[in-house]
Design a protein around this motif. Sequence first.
Motif, PDB file in Angstrom:
ATOM      1  N   PRO A 165       0.828  -1.221   0.000  1.00 20.86           N
ATOM      2  CA  PRO A 165       0.000   0.000   0.000  1.00 20.86           C
ATOM      3  C   PRO A 165       0.857   1.262   0.000  1.00 20.86           C
ATOM      4  O   PRO A 165       1.884   1.324   0.678  1.00 20.86           O
ATOM      5  N   ASN A 166       0.424   2.256  -0.779  1.00 19.98           N
ATOM      6  CA  ASN A 166       1.058   3.577  -0.744  1.00 19.98           C
ATOM      7  C   ASN A 166       0.309   4.530   0.179  1.00 19.98           C
ATOM      8  O   ASN A 166       0.883   5.482   0.696  1.00 19.98           O
ATOM      9  N   GLY A 167      -0.994   4.288   0.333  1.00 18.54           N
ATOM     10  CA  GLY A 167      -1.827   5.176   1.140  1.00 18.54           C
ATOM     11  C   GLY A 167      -2.022   4.643   2.543  1.00 18.54           C
ATOM     12  O   GLY A 167      -2.252   3.443   2.738  1.00 18.54           O
ATOM     13  N   VAL A 168      -1.947   5.540   3.521  1.00 18.39           N
ATOM     14  CA  VAL A 168      -2.027   5.118   4.922  1.00 18.39           C
ATOM     15  C   VAL A 168      -3.440   4.706   5.317  1.00 18.39           C
ATOM     16  O   VAL A 168      -3.636   4.064   6.345  1.00 18.39           O
ATOM     17  N   LEU A 169      -4.445   5.053   4.497  1.00 14.74           N
ATOM     18  CA  LEU A 169      -5.832   4.704   4.839  1.00 14.74           C
ATOM     19  C   LEU A 169      -6.401   3.641   3.901  1.00 14.74           C
ATOM     20  O   LEU A 169      -7.629   3.485   3.814  1.00 14.74           O
ATOM     21  N   LEU A 170      -5.523   2.921   3.207  1.00 11.46           N
ATOM     22  CA  LEU A 170      -6.000   1.849   2.344  1.00 11.46           C
ATOM     23  C   LEU A 170      -6.759   0.820   3.176  1.00 11.46           C
ATOM     24  O   LEU A 170      -6.256   0.311   4.174  1.00 11.46           O
ATOM     25  N   GLY A 171      -7.992   0.534   2.760  1.00  8.80           N
ATOM     26  CA  GLY A 171      -8.811  -0.435   3.467  1.00  8.80           C
ATOM     27  C   GLY A 171      -9.502   0.107   4.696  1.00  8.80           C
ATOM     28  O   GLY A 171     -10.201  -0.642   5.394  1.00  8.80           O
ATOM     29  N   ASP A 172      -9.356   1.403   4.989  1.00 11.23           N
ATOM     30  CA  ASP A 172      -9.981   1.969   6.183  1.00 11.23           C
ATOM     31  C   ASP A 172     -11.496   2.052   5.991  1.00 11.23           C
ATOM     32  O   ASP A 172     -11.989   2.654   5.020  1.00 11.23           O
ATOM     33  N   GLY A 173     -12.241   1.470   6.915  1.00 11.05           N
ATOM     34  CA  GLY A 173     -13.694   1.421   6.815  1.00 11.05           C
ATOM     35  C   GLY A 173     -14.350   2.781   6.957  1.00 11.05           C
ATOM     36  O   GLY A 173     -15.357   3.063   6.300  1.00 11.05           O
ATOM     37  N   THR A 174     -13.799   3.649   7.815  1.00 11.69           N
ATOM     38  CA  THR A 174     -14.399   4.970   8.029  1.00 11.69           C
ATOM     39  C   THR A 174     -14.338   5.805   6.766  1.00 11.69           C
ATOM     40  O   THR A 174     -15.344   6.402   6.343  1.00 11.69           O
ATOM     41  N   LEU A 175     -13.162   5.839   6.136  1.00 11.73           N
ATOM     42  CA  LEU A 175     -13.020   6.640   4.923  1.00 11.73           C
ATOM     43  C   LEU A 175     -13.872   6.067   3.800  1.00 11.73           C
ATOM     44  O   LEU A 175     -14.509   6.814   3.044  1.00 11.73           O
ATOM     45  N   ARG A 176     -13.922   4.761   3.696  1.00  9.95           N
ATOM     46  CA  ARG A 176     -14.739   4.138   2.651  1.00  9.95           C
ATOM     47  C   ARG A 176     -16.211   4.474   2.854  1.00  9.95           C
ATOM     48  O   ARG A 176     -16.933   4.771   1.893  1.00  9.95           O
ATOM     49  N   SER A 177     -16.666   4.470   4.113  1.00 10.99           N
ATOM     50  CA  SER A 177     -18.057   4.798   4.406  1.00 10.99           C
ATOM     51  C   SER A 177     -18.368   6.252   4.051  1.00 10.99           C
ATOM     52  O   SER A 177     -19.408   6.556   3.456  1.00 10.99           O
ATOM     53  N   ILE A 178     -17.461   7.174   4.416  1.00  7.97           N
ATOM     54  CA  ILE A 178     -17.665   8.594   4.112  1.00  7.97           C
ATOM     55  C   ILE A 178     -17.739   8.802   2.606  1.00  7.97           C
ATOM     56  O   ILE A 178     -18.626   9.496   2.090  1.00  7.97           O
ATOM     57  N   ASP A 179     -16.811   8.192   1.882  1.00  6.71           N
ATOM     58  CA  ASP A 179     -16.766   8.336   0.430  1.00  6.71           C
ATOM     59  C   ASP A 179     -18.047   7.811  -0.204  1.00  6.71           C
ATOM     60  O   ASP A 179     -18.636   8.447  -1.090  1.00  6.71           O
ATOM     61  N   ASN A 180     -18.501   6.657   0.250  1.00  7.10           N
ATOM     62  CA  ASN A 180     -19.710   6.063  -0.323  1.00  7.10           C
ATOM     63  C   ASN A 180     -20.957   6.886  -0.012  1.00  7.10           C
ATOM     64  O   ASN A 180     -21.843   7.040  -0.857  1.00  7.10           O
TER      65      ASN A 180
END
Length: 680
Positions: A319-334
Amino acid sequence: MASITSLGIGSGLNIQDLVGKLIEAEKAPTQTRINRQRDDIQARLSAFGQIKSDLASLREALTNLKSPLFWQRRQAVSSSESILTATAGAVAREGNYQIQVNRLAQSQAVATGAFASVDEVVGTGTLTIRFGSWSYDGSGNPQTFTADPQAVSQTLTIDASNHTLSGIRDAINRAGIGVRASIVNDGSGYRLVLSSTETGAKRALEISVSDGNPTDNQGLSRLAFNASAFNLSETRKAQDAELVVDGLTVTSASNLVAGVIDGVSLNLKSASPGTPVNLSVGMDAKAIGDALQKFVDAYNQLKGHVAELTAFNEDNGKPNGVLLGDGTLRSIDNQLKRMLGQVVPGLESAGIRSLVDVGLEFDRQSGKLSLDTDKFQTLVRTQPQALQALFATQGTTSDAQVQYFGATSKTQAGAYAVEVTRLATQGSYAGASVLPDFSTPFVVDAGNDEFTIEVDGVRSGAIALTQGSYASGAELAQEIANRINNDAALKAAGRHVEVTYDADQNRLLLTSAAYGSASNIAFVAVDANTATQLGFSVGAGTQGQDVAGKIGGVEAVGRGQFLTGAAGTPSEGLQLKIVGGSVGERGSVTLVRGVADRLDDMIRNLTETGGPLGGALEGLNQRLAKLAEQEKRLSERMERLEEFYLKRFNAMDKLVAKFKATSDALTQQLKALQPPTETK
């Protein structure tokens, strides 16, 4: 940590260095773990901080788009701004107008004769200034003055403290009576110039002087300008502006002309008879387009950072990104993407239902937004109301006298029945029926000219009516209204009354401009003759009442003319203004919460304490605090271990020293026991 400065005496070892290395070896694995976890948490905090900042920028970009007033912005464009400019309000209707400015409004100016110096004494007495209009003879000389009943006359005392030319100038300017005074040296001497602070034919000056002989053109009477003595020369006539709007001639007392074109204020710059100016009024398409582009840019900035923080390196499988796979960020984005792609509730049957309908589209790969500017600008011109409903909160009512006034984030979209059980009323005061029938003029003199009043809880100063004869009840009522409404305390507080004459009962009626239970009129001090002759007495009148009714079948909160949905109900915060009509069922109000308004609420809920992003940040900070506590405990344990090691090595060193001392003593004793060496 414990410190022993004389280690290694017995053993010869560097015990301090040895113990330090042992402690470091013991501490390193745990410290490395803590450091690695801290770096990871801080990187995640920084990443979430960036997302929070982007969400704040996105929310700020929604400020205009969610505002109903912003979508009502109009723009007025003049073809010749040197002749006139214009501003358009929310109620302005789109259209094109042809305007010709024939004449600008101007104020009257009058001047004294020449004086030798600004310190020359003019005289003493009083100056009484009235505002109105002059008629002129064929040579342009003023003849007859007609006072403006809406204007308040002013009286100024000139005595030994201000009787010079400059003193009178300063006294007039300090008084704030609607007259501006200046001194001009025209080469022949110093002349006092008086001009009205307002333009228009009805703001001309009449100046009367009381100084013993008000017409002899001596002393203070040199400032007289009235039908009995024109001792001042008129240097500029008061006049109204004249303009022609689409063939209709219009006059205005001011060069700021409002009301001629609905919702448009004209600012006349110069007279240019015969030169038509084209004025176009329409939606402020540029401001609206800029606001939407600002939103698109803010959203795309967020999407760019989301992509960076969730990036994966396919070459090395890391991974290059520190939030890869992070559930919180994925939820916000969705959640954001889902909100932007939805049909707005309440607009399912409308022609414009979602952002796709106005030219906003998602890129399949990046997820970023793009705007079809041409399509959007066409809709701005042709369907502004539909765009407002799509983006902002919009309320519509079925009864024209029930006006939607606003809603809060707690108000739920939907349709609500409206019922009015009581209309709001204004506070009022009815004088006693003591006035004459005005077959002869009513005289106001020193015995019946003063009172003190309280309007909507604000007390006036002592109000003094202009002494003189009043030929009608309407004229007397206008004078009383002028004096009350020009009281400094009432004016500063925004209090206002209307005074009318009730001819049937020969009395004066006072009505507050405000509605509701806070509206009232009371007389707090009245001269005896004023009470007897005008019908005013100390005491309160009839208090106003607040509107009462229901929204959505639930009793609403009434204040003045406003009904507000009760707390804890779906209509909480929904505000309606009941401007008239009758009691009973009053139709319904329908509230649609546009995408910008709903998105603003979503972002607030995401980022506030207890929300997903707020919770994630709080959790990371708690983990940092726990790591700090672990590091503190590790340091404390290492201190104890170091102390333990030092004590043990110190004891060992002392033991080694004893052994060495014993060895040295035995060596010496053994040497002493050896026989002496024979010499040859």
